[in-house]
Design an enzyme around this catalytic site. Structure first.
Site, mmCIF file in Angstrom:
data_model
loop_
_atom_site.group_PDB
_atom_site.id
_atom_site.type_symbol
_atom_site.label_atom_id
_atom_site.label_comp_id
_atom_site.label_asym_id
_atom_site.label_seq_id
_atom_site.Cartn_x
_atom_site.Cartn_y
_atom_site.Cartn_z
ATOM 1 N N HIS A 173 -35.844 11.576 49.881
ATOM 2 C CA HIS A 173 -35.141 10.579 50.713
ATOM 3 C C HIS A 173 -34.236 9.680 49.858
ATOM 4 C CE1 HIS A 173 -38.198 11.670 53.762
ATOM 5 N NE2 HIS A 173 -39.015 11.654 52.724
ATOM 6 N N SER A 294 -7.278 6.562 37.833
ATOM 7 C CA SER A 294 -6.662 6.031 39.039
ATOM 8 C C SER A 294 -5.282 5.506 38.671
ATOM 9 C CB SER A 294 -7.526 4.897 39.592
ATOM 10 O OG SER A 294 -6.736 4.021 40.368
ATOM 11 N N LYS A 300 -11.013 3.180 36.020
ATOM 12 C CA LYS A 300 -11.646 4.290 36.732
ATOM 13 C C LYS A 300 -11.619 5.605 35.969
ATOM 14 C CE LYS A 300 -12.868 4.481 40.608
ATOM 15 N NZ LYS A 300 -12.170 4.319 41.866
#
Ligand code: ARG
Length: 473
Positions: A173, A294, A300
């Site tokens: 989960h 980016s 990034k």
């Protein structure tokens, strides 16, 4: 020039009129748009080497049973060798007027060798021809994919061997569940790719049957030997019903289904790589050659390759649905609908081949931040099950042990500490069977080492499993 409607000399043949009308039977040509709409040459020309291979096997069989002469066969072989060279050199003049790969090659053959070329299509149709081409092409593609899947398993096993004792949190989960080794996690994917290879190998058996000789749909009145041409093409068997032979595309659907599962596994793996690379996890880094930056945010580094692979899974799944839909209402036998089987199938094989090739390299370039993995495994009480198992081994029924540990975890939450940080007196409050030896059980290393059975996460097992995969032929 001969008028297309009045064949008036014996050199006249179908190809002479192809640009004006399909044959002498037609009074007008198709419009430009209809020509483009119905043509497949732009995409089926990649079948050319297989088309030639199939034609040569057919011609050899025709010569063997005496339908064409040995001399015709020799000329056909020579002409086809020239055509293959022209195609490979990029000198072949593909024409939309000639609709598809089959007619383009046949027309050129007639240009090169005349009457012998016109005899090639005896006892055959483009319907069994195209089915043969597709099966030969797909068989070769499957063989390449099987090799790539093997390379990918080996790459996973190499990293798993290096990381057989690196501890990370295992999740259910997406909540921290129990510690596992990173090598074990990677080898889960090696299992998936092994099943994928088994599925493709099984699909290959049904791909590898010869439709040749089914002709348009009903077979042919010539004394053909289908087993002979099949054997020459390396087919394991012949399709045993001529109607089925020209209309069956199950083999392509099966391949697409197997391909969708490969991409499903690639996509799950990609999702994990993307998560692990996020600074929130910080478990791994991918080599820079698989990432981009980016245009606006200088900080990034984006995991473009796994993201794209996850995205491309959608198109591969789409091709499977398109093929199933293509076939679902077709009456026997061949219908032009079948021409629509190609682009999706080609794209499926191309996408898989590129994806797997890139992933082999990308897996080898994974670097691991073992400290971050370990820190994450220490959060979330990942050894709680180990404490319960410890109590069971001391005689407590499992359900009671589960309850005792649940209370201990609750206590830790109150105190903001881990189970291993409680002292013996605090632990004994939950069950007085707990002794000093509990602390070994509560460590991450103790937890993974204890799972030392076939398929377990213990470093010793992972090492052996990785070595087994690396030793595969
Ligand atoms: N281009 C066709 C295809 O891809 C070849 C078979 C055409 N047969 C026919 N009867 N029109 O399926």
């Amino acid at each position: 020039m001969t008028d297309s409607t009045t064949p008036d000399n014996n050199t006249h043949n179908q190809f002479d009129n192809k640009a004006k009308a399909w044959s002498a039977r037609f009074s007008e040509p198709v419009s430009e748009l209809v020509k483009r709409y119905t043509a497949s040459v732009d995409f089926d020309k990649r079948l050319a080497p297989f088309d030639i291979q199939g034609s040569l096997a057919h011609a050899e069989m025709l010569a063997h049973v005496g339908v064409i002469s040995k001399d015709d066969l020799a000329q056909i072989e020579q002409g086809m060798a020239t055509i293959l060279q022209e195609i490979e050199a990029g000198d072949f003049d593909w024409s939309l007027d000639l609709e598809d790969v089959h007619l383009n090659i046949e027309k050129r053959l007639v240009e090169l060798i005349g009457d012998a070329g016109k005899r090639l299509h005896t006892g055959r149709s483009r319907n069994d021809q195209v089915a043969t081409d597709m099966r030969l092409w797909l068989r070769a593609e499957i063989d390449r994919l099987l090799e790539l899947l093997k390379q990918l398993r080996q790459a996973l096993a190499r990293v798993a061997l290096a990381q057989h004792a690196t501890i990370m949190p295992g999740f259910t989960h997406l909540q921290v569940a129990q510690p596992v080794t990173f090598g074990h996690h990677l080898l889960a994917y090696a299992e998936m790719f092994q099943r994928d290879a088994e599925r493709l190998a099984d699909c290959r058996r049904r791909v590898n049957r010869s439709p040749l000789g089914a002709a348009a749909l009903a077979g042919t009145s010539y004394p053909i030997d289908r087993e002979r041409s099949a054997e020459r093409l390396g087919f394991e068997a012949v399709c045993r019903n001529s109607l089925d032979a020209v209309s069956d595309r199950d083999f392509a659907i099966e391949f697409c289904a197997a391909a969708s599962l490969v991409m499903t596994h690639i996509s799950r793996f990609s999702e994990e790589l993307i998560l692990w690379m996020s600074p929130r996890f910080g478990f791994i880094r991918l080599a820079d050659r698989f990432c981009t930056g980016s245009s606006i945010m200088p900080q990034k580094k984006n995991p473009d390759v796994p993201e794209l692979a996850r995205g491309k899974t959608g198109r591969v799944n789409g091709h499977l649905i398109a093929l199933l839909t293509l076939m679902k209402s077709q009456p026997l036998a061949y219908n032009k609908d079948n021409q629509e089987d190609k682009e999706g199938l080609f794209d499926t094989a191309d996408t898989l081949r590129d994806t797997l090739t890139i992933f082999v390299d990308m897996v080898d370039g994974i670097t691991v931040n073992a400290d971050n993995m370990r820190d994450a495994a220490l959060q979330g009480f990942s050894t709680a099950t180990d404490l319960a198992d410890y109590l069971v081994k001391k005689g407590l029924p499992f359900r009671d042990a589960h309850e005792a540990v649940a209370l201990a975890v609750r206590k830790c939450e109150e105190l903001s500490c881990d189970l291993a940080e409680l002292d013996l007196a605090q632990l004994k409050a939950f069950d007085n069977r707990i002794e000093e030896d509990v602390f070994e059980v509560l460590t991450l290393e103790g937890s993974v080492a204890a799972r030392n059975h076939l398929g377990g996460t213990a470093p010793e097992r992972v090492k052996a499993e990785a070595e087994r995969i690396l030793a595969e032929k």
